[in-house]
Enzyme design. Structure first.
Site, PDB file in Angstrom:
ATOM      1  N   HIS A 179       0.839  -1.198   0.000  1.00  0.00           N
ATOM      2  CA  HIS A 179       0.000   0.000   0.000  1.00  0.00           C
ATOM      3  C   HIS A 179       0.878   1.254   0.000  1.00  0.00           C
ATOM      4  O   HIS A 179       1.200   1.786   1.056  1.00  0.00           O
ATOM      5  CB  HIS A 179      -0.893   0.010   1.236  1.00  0.00           C
ATOM      6  CG  HIS A 179      -1.819  -1.163   1.311  1.00  0.00           C
ATOM      7  ND1 HIS A 179      -1.413  -2.409   1.721  1.00  0.00           N
ATOM      8  CD2 HIS A 179      -3.127  -1.292   1.015  1.00  0.00           C
ATOM      9  CE1 HIS A 179      -2.433  -3.249   1.678  1.00  0.00           C
ATOM     10  NE2 HIS A 179      -3.490  -2.606   1.265  1.00  0.00           N
ATOM     11  N   HIS A 189      -3.993   2.869  -3.716  1.00  0.00           N
ATOM     12  CA  HIS A 189      -4.235   2.390  -2.358  1.00  0.00           C
ATOM     13  C   HIS A 189      -3.515   1.091  -2.099  1.00  0.00           C
ATOM     14  O   HIS A 189      -2.741   0.977  -1.149  1.00  0.00           O
ATOM     15  CB  HIS A 189      -5.745   2.208  -2.129  1.00  0.00           C
ATOM     16  CG  HIS A 189      -6.077   1.565  -0.823  1.00  0.00           C
ATOM     17  ND1 HIS A 189      -6.549   2.279   0.250  1.00  0.00           N
ATOM     18  CD2 HIS A 189      -5.984   0.277  -0.400  1.00  0.00           C
ATOM     19  CE1 HIS A 189      -6.724   1.460   1.274  1.00  0.00           C
ATOM     20  NE2 HIS A 189      -6.398   0.240   0.898  1.00  0.00           N
ATOM     21  N   GLU A 220     -20.611  -4.365  22.033  1.00  0.00           N
ATOM     22  CA  GLU A 220     -19.691  -5.449  22.370  1.00  0.00           C
ATOM     23  C   GLU A 220     -18.380  -5.352  21.609  1.00  0.00           C
ATOM     24  O   GLU A 220     -17.313  -5.661  22.149  1.00  0.00           O
ATOM     25  CB  GLU A 220     -20.345  -6.818  22.095  1.00  0.00           C
ATOM     26  CG  GLU A 220     -21.604  -7.105  22.890  1.00  0.00           C
ATOM     27  CD  GLU A 220     -22.855  -6.460  22.320  1.00  0.00           C
ATOM     28  OE1 GLU A 220     -22.768  -5.855  21.213  1.00  0.00           O
ATOM     29  OE2 GLU A 220     -23.919  -6.534  22.953  1.00  0.00           O
ATOM     30  N   HIS A 266     -30.108 -16.342  21.649  1.00  0.00           N
ATOM     31  CA  HIS A 266     -29.265 -15.969  22.779  1.00  0.00           C
ATOM     32  C   HIS A 266     -28.494 -17.149  23.370  1.00  0.00           C
ATOM     33  O   HIS A 266     -27.639 -16.945  24.231  1.00  0.00           O
ATOM     34  CB  HIS A 266     -30.120 -15.309  23.871  1.00  0.00           C
ATOM     35  CG  HIS A 266     -30.527 -13.903  23.560  1.00  0.00           C
ATOM     36  ND1 HIS A 266     -31.130 -13.549  22.378  1.00  0.00           N
ATOM     37  CD2 HIS A 266     -30.399 -12.735  24.257  1.00  0.00           C
ATOM     38  CE1 HIS A 266     -31.367 -12.244  22.366  1.00  0.00           C
ATOM     39  NE2 HIS A 266     -30.937 -11.727  23.486  1.00  0.00           N
TER      40      HIS A 266
END
Lengths: 680, 680
Positions: free
Chosen positions: B30, B268, B426, B488
């Protein structure tokens, strides 16, 4: 509002009492938001949304996404009152074994639940996908009609909580929604300033409205959960702004009107207690001694929705028929997509590759597959989280999905385009793909590096839970990624993804297996709950092998190279390591040792085969086995038994050329032969 | 700026040429941002930051976080020019096997790299943790001195890219940073409007500055990457605002001054090509025929940083000494924490629990442990992602970390408080914990439900890669979570987390094993690269067992119940399923069959034991083995061999009471006995 009657008020209060009763009965759950959101949810279901309780698959129905899935009662009670199939006994059996009313809403489990929610942020993010899907649907079937004027057009309504707003996945998805100018997406943010740790002030001081304005959303504020007029007005305003998604922040008091627990964290996630429930009933003019009270007149009133829904669809039908008549070819496509059928002979378009020692990267082959089948399968669309060229996810010639002003030198965007650009937002990509798949009728895929499946995992798991037919294109699938080094090289991801129940991982060995894998994936995803599949692809070139087999790939594993002579040892390999297995086999056969190579692109599919086939491929009499895969061995021990040996990598990679890494980390024929000798 | 010399300009141009050369030589990497950010990085390292190349552990050094880790050259070239240990040969060997200059910066691998970055968003998010750590450090050692006036105070500088800004983890972390009013955090956002898919307009239309203002940040804009005066002024302004983190958006042209590739996605992530590199050299007045040109005078100039750094530390030392003299007790604490020692006899404070059939939930025991050792270990601090009461992560009596106006009815906050409130974020929690651990000298922990470890996985993996000593408290660790249902209930998470190299998972069987586990974790994390540990804890009560053993827990597994008579079968279990194993053993022993129970709280730790110990616990002569764990079997096959049988769950859970689920899903002594009989 003018047409609001005493019966409506009574229905709203009935919701509150039932919510309190239901949680109290099971002893746990989330009563608070079901109570405070009762007017909003009731207004949406009874007064605003276009839907038909008798036809839950109505293509033009408005979608409702309860992103605040913990408040499942908010949805269940509407499904009960509105006549979608739930009855009072279902409300009474909330959160118990076998009931239709589990702790969080589950798609495919309870009729009328459009999406499984609970893990925060997923619902709102998937709703962005639904909105995108609706625009693509419009573009596929009715592109000449302005958006909003087609029989296909409809709205996506969301109720989101503080948790949804705080989770990063919605930040990503909301930014995308702004870029995409999703005018039919209307999100209610239940701004009750309470989460489990009580007052959100302890962890939240941002200006949410300003943040959403920064994303390019249309933002409104409604004061008070009881403010039905305000809610209706805000929805009208939201609908007027057709080039922006809408956020309507509504300030509610959680647990209202519970006298001591409202506006506290306790009202969020715990039963209120017998006394408090009795007080609620007194306040709302219900008998505090009775439970699950529903005045038959209330139910009669609310179930008129069934009739209204049928009328709405009846009214819509001529518009649809007129469209069908005017668009016979598109109607055919519509019918095919509605059944999730594939066109006849579509697979003839799949590329095939001659045996070639140099070969090509499977990611490249995958890109060629996508381009080859693009015309046959207009329902297939997708893109990448800013790695399009690396993931090879762009169909050649396809334009981009987005408003025209999103166009750049490299990409030409139009609102009905096909190439998706998620930006560097893997988690939202996952959730959006689920939303597209659930919305129907198209088939979405999305790509990133395999390592960054970690970032998407919340969404991938939920797609698996609800068996959404999504395709993940995960490239750069091993240390073969090379120079970018350990942060980018997947080591444990294949194992960690195979661990997810209901998700299939396919890692083809070469260009042809890649084409076969796409064929198998598209054929397997033949219904709306066929589940997600991830395809793991190499960055580096791999040889195009002899003997690869479409049927074998579809079965997950097959004998790629038979032993000569007595079978002494079996190599089982996937992806770029199949070539290593073939070399190792050759070395052993040269010594006269019978060795077989099993190509196992999908452990998940292979495990589903009948015992005879498994025995045929991996005879139980042959205990000498070697797995070869450039990842951890964890998923392989099951097939290795006590005597098998894995050729694996149990630590992070390094930054260097791929060839150096494979050599240094022991993915060579010599190492595999050694393992075989130990195993024998 | 007035003190900017021609040498400085030449140094900046040298960076650009070296970046182009280094990427060109290895053929990939890069170059673009390393070129455009050269003035910014040079200014920070040479003109702004307080650091000492000769003492990389200087406690008061400013921290630099290259969140845009792909631009590793941006950092390497400063470490080279500034005299931190890299030499030109290291730059020449960029991204090759064994070099000090891997594709992305790796902490512990290259001196001067404060944090491993590359996976986007992590660096900026961890920098928020570093800033929080610095305030807690101030509070522990020098609370009476105002913030900014203590010898401990310093700044955290970040360079972030579009990718960092788009990732949701930074949205979460930036919201927390706003709430926390982190005045010493200064983030440069390299607003070059280019990512891999070229012009970011295709996927990004939001107003980033406005978004950060909404978070409560101080936002500035600098026009032009060459604008050193603007950079310096902005830093001065940022420092003046002591109650807000700072975002400085700097508009750069990626790849500047590469004539044809600047301002494109190609600049990039790809080498520029020989011709373009030559053009860059011509433009910057370097010899286009030469490679890795560094004028000795430039190096002499930039390496004066070594001297300046030494002087800076010398100037600081008396301040520190004065503090030490005035604060002898705090100095003792400082010394202990700097060595990461534990206080003598600290473990005496750990609670112990009598054998008890009713027992208690291990999450409760964990909370009691934290409270019990709170006074002994002020370095230990943490909190939860909005599940404090469920995760039992709050030490009793500890106040909250935050500005006083963050206080609520339930929590009293002060800037040096101890209880962390991450909100429902989280992923940011994970990254912040890493930042705190890397910053030192405290020990952080953070909690959520085990299922939502999925949301944190990007951060957990990176903590494992860099071996950051973090503790994750993951409660509600199985279907024992009960009514909240499949969304969950963790099923695959234990397997998926064990899959991560360098991460240890510990799942204690009862209250005493929980205390032993905490002891082992804190003792194992005795240095700065001892790696992260996750502790998995039950929601539901589990009996307090006889015979649990601290040494056995520290070894990961041990014989909890010996066989009577000849050993015929071994049960291996973890957490809440150890009780099932004990019951099953009893049934078999009652029939006269010798059965052993091995409690295996940590497979990761057990695997590290010597072969003799492993043989002692799991004699290889005994092929009849049964694993019992309420999760998928994938991690167990390794220990089960060809004849062992797992008692596991291979599908998602359901919404019902825990006891019902354990029964329905086959976690009973009867099922375990059956498995044992099959195995024998």
């Amino acid at each position: 509002p003018p047409d609001w009657t005493e019966m409506d008020t009574k229905a709203v209060n009935t919701i509150r009492v039932l919510a309190a009763d239901a949680v109290q009965k099971v002893g746990n759950g989330h009563p608070g938001t079901a109570m405070s959101l009762a007017p909003l949810a009731y207004t949406l279901f009874q007064k605003v949304m276009r839907h038909n309780p008798s036809d839950l698959d109505w293509v033009a129905r408005d979608r409702f996404v309860l992103s605040a899935g913990h408040s499942s009662l908010t949805l269940y009670l509407q499904l009960f009152l509105g006549g979608f199939g739930l009855e009072i006994k279902d409300i009474e059996s909330l959160r118990t074994w076998g009931s239709l009313t589990p702790g969080h809403p589950e798609h495919h489990h309870t009729a009328g639940v459009e999406i499984t929610t609970g893990p925060l942020g997923q619902g709102l993010s998937s709703a962005v996908g639904m909105s995108m899907a609706s625009r693509r649907e419009h573009g596929l079937f009715d592109p000449d009609t302005p958006l909003g004027k087609s029989p296909f057009d409809h709205y996506i309504y969301v109720i989101a909580s503080d948790g949804d707003i705080e989770e990063g996945v919605t930040a990503e998805a909301s930014s995308i929604a702004g870029r995409q100018q999703l005018g039919n997406l209307i999100v209610f943010y239940d701004d009750n300033a309470i989460s489990i740790e009580d007052d959100t002030n302890i962890a939240l001081s941002e200006d949410v409205a300003k943040r959403y304005e920064a994303y390019g959303w249309h933002v409104q504020r409604v004061e008070g959960g009881e403010n039905v007029v305000g809610i209706l007005d805000a929805i009208e305003e939201a609908k007027k702004v057709t080039d922006k998604p809408s956020l309507i922040a509504i300030r509610t008091i959680i647990g209202y009107p519970a006298p001591t627990k409202m506006n506290t964290g306790k009202a969020h996630g715990s039963a209120l207690g017998d006394d408090e429930v009795a007080e609620v009933k007194k306040i709302l003019d219900f008998d505090p001694e009775k439970f699950f009270q529903v005045d038959p007149k209330v139910l009669e009133h609310t179930r008129k929705l069934v009739q209204r829904g049928e009328e709405a669809e009846k009214k819509w039908q001529p518009e649809f028929d007129a469209w069908a008549k005017a668009n016979p070819e598109r109607k055919k496509l519509y019918d095919r997509l509605s059944k999730r059928d594939l066109p006849e002979n579509w697979a003839d378009k799949l590329p095939s590759y001659p045996v070639d020692a140099k070969g090509l990267a499977t990611r490249k082959a995958s890109g060629e597959v996508l381009t080859a089948i693009a015309d046959e399968l207009p329902e297939l669309w997708g893109g990448s989280a800013d790695l399009a060229e690396s993931n090879n996810t762009t169909m050649e010639g396809a334009n981009s999905f987005g408003p025209t002003e999103a166009s750049t030198k490299q990409w030409e965007a139009n609102p009905y385009g096909r190439t998706l650009h998620f930006g560097i937002r893997e988690h939202a990509m996952g959730a959006i793909l689920s939303g597209i798949a659930l919305h129907g009728p198209t088939r979405p895929y999305g790509g990133t590096f395999l390592t960054f499946s970690d970032y998407m995992r919340g969404a991938v798991r939920l797609a698996s839970v609800m068996q959404a037919p999504v395709i993940y294109v995960w490239t750069h699938d091993s240390i073969g990624l090379g120079e970018d080094g350990p942060t980018h090289q997947p080591i444990e991801q294949l194992a960690a993804l195979r661990a997810i129940p209901g998700l299939s991982i396919v890692r083809p060995a070469d260009a042809n297996e890649t084409a076969y894998a796409w064929k198998a994936i598209l054929e397997r995803q033949h219904d709306w709950f066929s589940g997600p599949v991830g395809i793991a692809l190499t960055r580096q070139n791999v040889p195009t092998l002899e003997g690869t087999d479409p049927v074998g790939v579809a079965r997950g594993g097959y004998v790629l190279a038979e032993e000569e002579g007595e079978l002494k040892v079996i190599f089982i390999a996937t992806g770029s390591e199949v070539q290593v297995a073939l070399e190792a086999r050759k070395q052993l056969q040269d010594k006269g040792i019978g060795a077989r190579v099993v190509s196992m692109p999908s452990l998940d599919w292979f495990e589903q085969q009948d015992a005879d086939y498994i025995e045929e491929v991996l005879p139980s009499s042959v205990a000498a086995r070697v797995s070869i895969e450039a990842g951890i061995a964890q998923p392989w021990y099951r097939w290795l038994g006590s005597f098998g040996r894995p050729v694996s990598i149990e630590h992070y990679g390094a930054s260097a050329a791929a060839a150096v890494l494979f050599e240094e980390f022991g993915f060579t024929a010599d190492v595999a032969v050694q393992a075989a000798e130990q195993s024998m």
